[in-house]
Enzyme design. Structure first.
Site, mmCIF file in Angstrom:
data_model
loop_
_atom_site.group_PDB
_atom_site.id
_atom_site.type_symbol
_atom_site.label_atom_id
_atom_site.label_comp_id
_atom_site.label_asym_id
_atom_site.label_seq_id
_atom_site.Cartn_x
_atom_site.Cartn_y
_atom_site.Cartn_z
ATOM 1 N N ARG A 47 -9.495 2.533 11.465
ATOM 2 C CA ARG A 47 -8.652 2.048 10.368
ATOM 3 C C ARG A 47 -9.467 1.960 9.090
ATOM 4 O O ARG A 47 -10.285 1.059 8.920
ATOM 5 C CB ARG A 47 -8.074 0.677 10.725
ATOM 6 C CG ARG A 47 -7.063 0.117 9.718
ATOM 7 C CD ARG A 47 -6.646 -1.295 10.121
ATOM 8 N NE ARG A 47 -5.542 -1.800 9.325
ATOM 9 C CZ ARG A 47 -4.250 -1.623 9.600
ATOM 10 N NH1 ARG A 47 -3.925 -0.949 10.697
ATOM 11 N NH2 ARG A 47 -3.307 -2.103 8.825
ATOM 12 N N CYS A 77 0.804 -1.229 0.000
ATOM 13 C CA CYS A 77 0.000 0.000 0.000
ATOM 14 C C CYS A 77 0.834 1.276 0.000
ATOM 15 O O CYS A 77 0.294 2.359 -0.166
ATOM 16 C CB CYS A 77 -0.911 0.010 1.230
ATOM 17 S SG CYS A 77 -0.002 -0.040 2.799
ATOM 18 N N ARG A 89 -9.704 1.231 5.140
ATOM 19 C CA ARG A 89 -9.018 0.524 4.068
ATOM 20 C C ARG A 89 -9.994 0.335 2.906
ATOM 21 O O ARG A 89 -11.190 0.136 3.114
ATOM 22 C CB ARG A 89 -8.511 -0.849 4.531
ATOM 23 C CG ARG A 89 -7.330 -0.784 5.505
ATOM 24 C CD ARG A 89 -6.092 -0.269 4.793
ATOM 25 N NE ARG A 89 -4.908 -0.269 5.640
ATOM 26 C CZ ARG A 89 -4.487 0.762 6.369
ATOM 27 N NH1 ARG A 89 -5.216 1.878 6.382
ATOM 28 N NH2 ARG A 89 -3.381 0.701 7.066
ATOM 29 N N GLU A 138 -7.013 -5.726 -0.884
ATOM 30 C CA GLU A 138 -7.078 -4.646 0.116
ATOM 31 C C GLU A 138 -5.950 -3.661 -0.092
ATOM 32 O O GLU A 138 -4.863 -4.030 -0.528
ATOM 33 C CB GLU A 138 -6.998 -5.278 1.517
ATOM 34 C CG GLU A 138 -6.969 -4.277 2.664
ATOM 35 C CD GLU A 138 -5.610 -4.208 3.355
ATOM 36 O OE1 GLU A 138 -5.523 -3.627 4.447
ATOM 37 O OE2 GLU A 138 -4.614 -4.715 2.771
#
Length: 476
Positions: A203, A121, A205, A159
């Site tokens: 969080r 990421c 995502r 993800e």
């Protein structure tokens, strides 16, 4: 049924039976209400999957709970592989294949139902250099495209950080979606917060779900709704006091008398509420910001000097930097009857330092470093801690809660009752595991820093569970 799959099913049944007998693991499932009640878990295999960019197995845990059989995994981080194998590869006769580096894979050596993976990421992360597809790690998406196109799984779940879904990366996201669509898939994506699925962690995502377009109801996938289960930090972190103190609400003009509302206010820090955490930083201000001059004995004049530097250090009239040292000649007109020795007394107390030919600046000049090794201390009744990261944070949790009616004494009460009495504890790697939804039985790295890095990189287990559960209803 092929002998290999029969053998894998048998091993899966034995493994799951062993898990069900483990009381600690059952308690973990009950805590988050992630899965079906233990006595109704169906252990028969329903589907096969491949774990790309597998890390330490955040995708694998929930997929196995849903009846999946992992036929292969790909990872290049040696320390992550050690932990993955310690938890999932039980013996040398395991038929599962280590696929190695994804860049060397042209296609999978078997038919597969689902491919999952947390594609690196950093290219879209604020913590990275934001190079997107120009970053070598961003180009790993090209390897993902190749594997999906050549292997044609029924579905996949990928993800990445929220940054991929932000306007500045619109072209990159469209590029990814278009390539996956061209490979024969119906694509849907959504930014999901781990807090909405039973974890006290803020969080965000992005999850990209694809279903092969020749399957019935390939357009029927919908992302799962929030569990509406409000777990607090103290429900997950052991050794801290639980309480039901509500957040106090006040007019913003009381909380921010200078009229400057921080841009970071959001879902868990509303503009009319007292924070349920305290930030240690000399270069920021706020009703729960702790400064070094508030933690040691300083005179009213010394406090005034510090506040003056804090208010003026970012003004462009004093320099082009986002935080400029200020010379004594600059401070003198701002503070009545200022004496040089008064400023230098703060140097002696290690609050200020003199940068040669530039002026005075705070010693504690990095938010990430905090003060005395502390970046933030969260109260145990906080709704959510900030996003766990691979680089780690100097975050602590108070072991007791405090309640305060008046904002002007809230900070002082925290200093007196929690900070000065050492009523706080550092978040451990095991706490990181809990905040990511990993079971208590999960074996973590011996090195604390390594373990925190791995959990900061991992995917939140309960989020994947509910995404995959919704997906399986369509493809199985």
């Amino acid at each position: 049924m092929p002998a290999l799959i029969c053998c894998l099913i048998s091993e899966s049944v034995m493994l799951k039976s062993k898990k069900i007998e483990t009381g600690v693991y059952a308690q973990q499932l009950e805590l988050f209400q992630l899965f079906e009640p233990v006595n109704t878990i169906v252990v028969q295999s329903k589907f096969t999957f491949v774990d790309l960019f597998s890390g330490i197995g955040g995708f694998r845990i929930p997929l196995e709970e849903l009846g999946g059989i992992c036929l292969g995994y790909s990872e290049i981080d040696k320390e992550a592989i050690k932990i993955y194998q310690k938890n999932f590869i039980k013996d040398t006769n395991n038929h599962e294949i280590y696929l190695g580096d994804i860049t060397n894979l042209n296609h999978l050596p078997f038919e597969i139902d689902v491919i999952v993976g947390g594609v690196p990421c950093q290219p879209w992360s604020i913590a990275g250099k934001l190079q997107g597809l120009e970053d070598p790690r961003g180009k790993l998406w090209l390897d993902v495209f190749r594997l999906v196109k050549n292997s044609q799984p029924k579905a996949f779940i990928f993800e990445n950080v929220k940054g991929l879904a932000e306007p500045r990366n619109k072209a990159s996201l469209e590029y990814i979606i278009n390539h996956l669509t061209a490979s024969g898939y119906v694509i849907k994506y959504q930014v999901i917060n781990s807090y909405d699925f039973g974890l006290p962690q803020d969080r965000d995502r992005i999850f990209i779900v694809g279903i092969r377009n020749d399957l019935d109801n390939c357009w029927g996938y919908t992302f799962p709704q929030s569990l509406n289960k409000k777990i607090k930090l103290c429900d997950v972190i052991p050794g801290v006091q639980c309480s039901n103190y509500p957040k106090k609400k006040f007019p913003p003009e009381i909380l921010y008398p200078d009229g400057k509302i921080p841009a970071s206010r959001g879902r868990f820090q509303k503009i009319d509420e007292l924070n349920d955490f305290f930030t240690f930083a000399d270069i920021r201000n706020g009703h729960t910001t702790i400064h070094s001059w508030e933690l040691i004995e300083t005179s009213p004049k010394e406090k005034l000097i510090c506040q003056t530097i804090l208010r003026n250090r970012r003004k462009k009239v004093y320099g082009p930097k986002d935080g400029n040292p200020l010379k004594f000649e600059v401070l003198q007109p701002l503070i009545p009857s200022l004496k040089l020795e008064e400023v230098n007394s703060l140097v002696d107390k290690n609050i200020l330092r003199l940068v040669e030919d530039k002026g005075y600046e705070f010693v504690n000049s990095k938010i990430s470093s905090g003060i005395n090794g502390i970046s933030k201390i969260y109260l145990p009744h906080a709704d959510a801690i900030g996003t766990l990261t691979a680089t780690g944070t100097k975050d602590y949790v108070a072991t007791i809660s405090i309640e305060c009616e008046k904002p002007e004494i809230y900070k002082q009460k925290f200093i007196q009752e929690i900070y000065l009495k050492n009523k706080y504890k550092l978040l451990t790697a095991q706490d990181y595991a809990r905040l990511q939804g990993f079971p208590e039985s999960f074996k973590i790295a011996d090195n604390e820093t390594t373990a925190k890095h791995q959990f900061g990189n991992a995917v939140s287990v309960p989020v994947v569970y509910h995404l995959a559960k919704a997906l399986l209803k369509i493809i199985i």
